[in-house]
Design a protein around this motif. Structure first.
Motif, short mmCIF file in Angstrom:
data_model
loop_
_atom_site.label_atom_id
_atom_site.label_comp_id
_atom_site.label_asym_id
_atom_site.label_seq_id
_atom_site.Cartn_x
_atom_site.Cartn_y
_atom_site.Cartn_z
N CYS A 1 -13.83 -72.58 -32.92
CA CYS A 1 -13.64 -72.84 -34.46
C CYS A 1 -12.48 -73.31 -34.97
O CYS A 1 -11.69 -73.52 -33.78
N VAL A 2 -11.48 -73.22 -35.70
CA VAL A 2 -10.55 -73.50 -36.26
C VAL A 2 -10.00 -72.06 -37.12
O VAL A 2 -10.74 -71.21 -37.89
N LEU A 3 -9.07 -71.45 -36.74
CA LEU A 3 -8.26 -70.27 -36.72
C LEU A 3 -6.88 -70.79 -38.31
O LEU A 3 -6.78 -71.30 -37.77
N VAL B 1 -11.15 -67.06 -39.18
CA VAL B 1 -11.37 -68.25 -38.77
C VAL B 1 -12.40 -68.62 -39.87
O VAL B 1 -12.87 -68.11 -40.81
N VAL B 2 -12.07 -70.09 -40.48
CA VAL B 2 -12.09 -70.16 -41.55
C VAL B 2 -13.05 -72.07 -41.04
O VAL B 2 -13.54 -72.70 -42.15
N GLU B 3 -13.21 -72.45 -40.36
CA GLU B 3 -14.37 -73.24 -39.79
C GLU B 3 -14.87 -72.77 -38.39
O GLU B 3 -14.25 -72.45 -37.57
N VAL B 4 -16.46 -73.54 -37.99
CA VAL B 4 -17.22 -73.06 -36.83
C VAL B 4 -17.71 -74.08 -36.03
O VAL B 4 -18.85 -75.08 -37.86
#
Length: 66
Positions: free
Chosen positions: A41-43, A16-19
């Protein structure tokens, strides 16, 4: 209403790089606009090839409409 927390299961491995912090105050966005403001989220995928194993949107729609 009762707020609950649960794990989000994904069909791919990654980090996970962004939530989407907006969901903290507006969790209903997931249902209202899942392909827009309701993202979770962004994976960063561990293996890009894992996407080849996923079902496309049209195939999934056919499956759930059956």
């Amino acid at each position: 209403s009762t707020k609950s927390v649960s794990e989000v299961l994904t069909p791919v491995a990654g980090e996970v790089v962004e939530v989407n912090d907006v969901l903290e105050s507006s969790p209903g966005r997931i249902n209202e606009d899942p392909y827009g403001e309701g993202w979770i989220c962004v994976l960063a995928l561990a293996e890009l090839e894992s996407l080849d194993l996923l079902m496309g949107a049209e195939t999934y729609r056919t499956l759930i409409d059956a």
